[in-house]
Design a protein around this motif. Structure first.
Motif, PDB file in Angstrom:
ATOM      1  N   ARG A   1       2.990  -3.212  11.576  1.00  0.00           N
ATOM      2  CA  ARG A   1       2.901  -4.518  12.222  1.00  0.00           C
ATOM      3  C   ARG A   1       1.824  -4.497  13.300  1.00  0.00           C
TER       4      ARG A   1
ATOM      5  N   VAL B   1       0.842  -1.191   0.000  1.00  0.00           N
ATOM      6  CA  VAL B   1       0.000   0.000   0.000  1.00  0.00           C
ATOM      7  C   VAL B   1       0.877   1.241   0.000  1.00  0.00           C
TER       8      VAL B   1
ATOM      9  N   LYS C   1      10.294  -1.974   6.449  1.00  0.00           N
ATOM     10  CA  LYS C   1      11.656  -1.987   5.891  1.00  0.00           C
ATOM     11  C   LYS C   1      11.944  -3.309   5.170  1.00  0.00           C
TER      12      LYS C   1
HETATM   13  N1  LIG Z   1       3.397  -0.533   2.426  1.00  0.00           N
HETATM   14  C1  LIG Z   1       2.885  -1.672   2.946  1.00  0.00           C
HETATM   15  N2  LIG Z   1       1.740  -2.192   2.452  1.00  0.00           N
HETATM   16  C2  LIG Z   1       1.225  -3.314   2.963  1.00  0.00           C
HETATM   17  N3  LIG Z   1       1.748  -3.995   3.998  1.00  0.00           N
HETATM   18  C3  LIG Z   1       2.878  -3.544   4.533  1.00  0.00           C
HETATM   19  C4  LIG Z   1       3.517  -2.355   4.039  1.00  0.00           C
HETATM   20  N4  LIG Z   1       4.640  -2.140   4.766  1.00  0.00           N
HETATM   21  C5  LIG Z   1       4.698  -3.130   5.673  1.00  0.00           C
HETATM   22  N5  LIG Z   1       3.668  -3.982   5.552  1.00  0.00           N
HETATM   23  C6  LIG Z   1       3.403  -5.162   6.402  1.00  0.00           C
HETATM   24  O1  LIG Z   1       3.638  -4.753   7.752  1.00  0.00           O
HETATM   25  C7  LIG Z   1       4.350  -5.741   8.491  1.00  0.00           C
HETATM   26  C8  LIG Z   1       5.659  -5.196   9.007  1.00  0.00           C
HETATM   27  O2  LIG Z   1       6.529  -4.905   7.910  1.00  0.00           O
HETATM   28  P1  LIG Z   1       8.101  -5.206   7.961  1.00  0.00           P
HETATM   29  O3  LIG Z   1       8.632  -5.040   6.579  1.00  0.00           O
HETATM   30  O4  LIG Z   1       8.362  -6.508   8.630  1.00  0.00           O
HETATM   31  O5  LIG Z   1       8.592  -3.994   8.888  1.00  0.00           O
HETATM   32  P2  LIG Z   1      10.051  -3.716   9.490  1.00  0.00           P
HETATM   33  O6  LIG Z   1      11.009  -4.564   8.734  1.00  0.00           O
HETATM   34  O7  LIG Z   1      10.274  -2.238   9.240  1.00  0.00           O
HETATM   35  O8  LIG Z   1       9.980  -4.013  10.931  1.00  0.00           O
HETATM   36  C9  LIG Z   1       4.520  -6.899   7.526  1.00  0.00           C
HETATM   37  O9  LIG Z   1       3.471  -7.804   7.740  1.00  0.00           O
HETATM   38  C10 LIG Z   1       4.399  -6.268   6.165  1.00  0.00           C
HETATM   39  O10 LIG Z   1       3.945  -7.203   5.207  1.00  0.00           O
END
Ligand SMILES: Nc1ncnc2c1ncn2[C@@H]1O[C@H](COP(=O)(O)OP(=O)(O)O)[C@@H](O)[C@H]1O
Ligand SMILES: [Mg+2]
Length: 452
Positions: A366, A149, A182
């Motif tokens: 998350r 998104v 990230k």
């Molecule tokens: N732009 C986005 N659109 C949809 N889902 C997202 C988006 N960014 C993160 N997510 C979801 O949010 C959750 C956390 O993302 P993650 O990449 O693991 O964050 P980080 O690595 O920064 O801790 C995951 O389930 C991911 O799939």
């Protein structure tokens, strides 16, 4: 239903040769289509989509250069069909040029029947396997591709940026709070890169004990240290030609930073227990929620390593600073978890959406995802309401409130609401839970500029 083994296009300007080949191939239960000149080759390939092409290299009888055959070969490339060349006896050089242009095999005229049939069968098998692999790869890619998104302006900017930089080999450093996306962004960069057919290998730096780092990254040979019972392949080797994702790069121990720096600068390293130098070609994507510049000041992170990592820096803003993303994200999660928990057609009510927008999401996307998962799981009717959203209000930073004149606090809240809604007064009023007119009155009172 067709009972043919496959369809083969025979391209030769000599009618006798076409006929001879047709008889041979039909006896083996192949369907045969003919082409007498370059134009017919392309027309028939388009029309009949043969599984294989047998192409004569010396089309016009008076030339032996083979140029015409090479030209056709080039035109056939986009169709991705195996092409077997037929060359006059002794014209090996021409055959080699043809193979370089993408032909899969060549046969010398006059042909040996058995050799020709073997080559055809083999190439058809190869192309079948290749087709299946492509299918699997697409299937895997589809399964793995998570919804992404990017409604808000800041995320749209990031989306534009990664479309631009993903195909380059530049190292990327992704910054942002926990849960801002990230890791997902790193996956997207890899998928949009020219390395997407090779693996993306992820390493969480915070999860590896310091003593095992080197073996994890570079691999080890059996006996390199007491516990090295087997050879181990390192992440740099696994990621060769692909991308490496170093998550929580701020946790990389100082003692290992020179070794990482070297492999990033030269592409070279040694497997533990071996003196042989290995080469690797990886694109590095790293991420952290730590302040690397501060770590550099504190002498916990090498400045020269940071320069290697941060060719490009992408900072993902926290969710509370991109309210426009909350609703589409929430809807996407409702859909995902409805499928997972087999709930049909759940609606996210307006009260719920408003409540989501008011929360400040210390755990970012998350946390939002977990909140929606719980709500879907516990839902009993067709609508998720505000009451069903179990948001932990105690961690919204209420301790951060400082005592100050009420008017000043009011002004700050209004400014904050306008900031997170990109200046949309109606949206800001909803967040503050006052009428639009009430907000306009206050904007005038405080002399805050706004759209009208
Ligand atoms: N732009 C986005 N659109 C949809 N889902 C997202 C988006 N960014 C993160 N997510 C979801 O949010 C959750 C956390 O993302 P993650 O990449 O693991 O964050 P980080 O690595 O920064 O801790 C995951 O389930 C991911 O799939
Ligand atoms: Mg992560």
């Amino acid at each position: 239903m067709s009972t043919y083994k496959a369809t083969i296009l025979v391209a030769d300007d000599d009618e006798d040769i076409r006929l001879a080949l047709e008889l041979l191939l039909m006896a083996e239960n192949y369907q045969v289509i003919e082409a007498a000149n370059a134009k017919e080759v392309i027309v028939n390939v388009t029309r009949h989509q043969p599984d294989l092409v047998l192409l004569d290299m010396n089309f016009s009888r008076d030339t032996t250069s083979g140029q015409e055959g090479l030209d056709i070969l080039l035109q056939l490339k986009p169709f991705n069909i195996p092409v077997i060349l037929m060359t006059a006896w002794g014209s090996i050089e021409l055959a080699v040029s043809g193979l370089k242009e993408g032909a899969c095999d060549f046969i010398e005229k006059p042909w040996n029947k058995l050799k020709l049939l073997n080559s055809i069968e083999q190439q058809l098998n190869f192309s079948r396997i290749k087709g299946e692999h492509q299918g699997y790869r697409q299937l895997l890619a589809q399964e793995e591709s998570k919804p992404w998104v990017c409604q808000s302006q800041s995320m749209e900017n990031i989306e534009q940026l990664i479309n631009q930089i993903a195909p380059t080999d530049a190292n990327v450093l992704i910054l942002g709070e926990n849960g801002t996306g990230k890791s997902l962004l790193a996956e997207r960069i890899h998928q949009l890169s020219n390395r997407q057919a090779s693996p993306l290998i992820s390493v969480n730096m915070a999860a590896i004990p310091e003593t095992l780092f080197e073996s994890e990254l570079f691999g080890h040979q059996k006996g390199a240290f007491t516990d090295a019972k087997q050879n181990r392949v390192g992440r740099f080797q696994l990621a060769d030609q692909g991308s490496l994702f170093f998550d929580e790069i701020g946790s990389l121990p100082l003692s290992l930073q020179p070794k990482l720096l070297r492999v990033l600068e030269t592409g070279q390293y040694e497997v533990l227990g071996s003196s042989q130098t290995q080469s690797t070609n990886v694109r590095l994507i790293s991420a952290t929620n730590a302040d690397l510049n501060q770590l550099v000041k504190d002498k916990c992170f090498r400045q020269d390593l940071l320069y290697r990592l941060n060719t490009l820096v992408i900072t993902i803003p926290p969710l509370r600073e991109r309210l426009e993303d909350i609703q589409p994200l929430a809807l996407s999660f409702v859909e995902q978890f409805s499928v997972k928990y087999q709930k049909s057609a759940l609606i996210l009510g307006q009260s719920a959406i408003d409540k989501l927008k008011r929360h400040n999401w210390p755990g970012n996307i998350r946390e939002l995802s977990h909140t929606i998962e719980r709500a879907v799981l516990l839902s009993t009717s067709s609508e998720i309401t505000a009451q069903q959203l179990l948001i932990n209000i105690t961690d919204t930073g209420s301790n951060a409130i400082v005592l100050q004149p009420l008017e000043q606090a009011e002004r700050q809240l209004i400014e904050k609401a306008l900031e997170v809604t990109s200046g949309q007064v109606i949206e800001a009023a909803k967040l503050l839970d006052i009428s639009r007119n009430a907000l306009y009155r206050r904007l005038d009172k405080f002399g805050i500029k706004h759209e009208s």
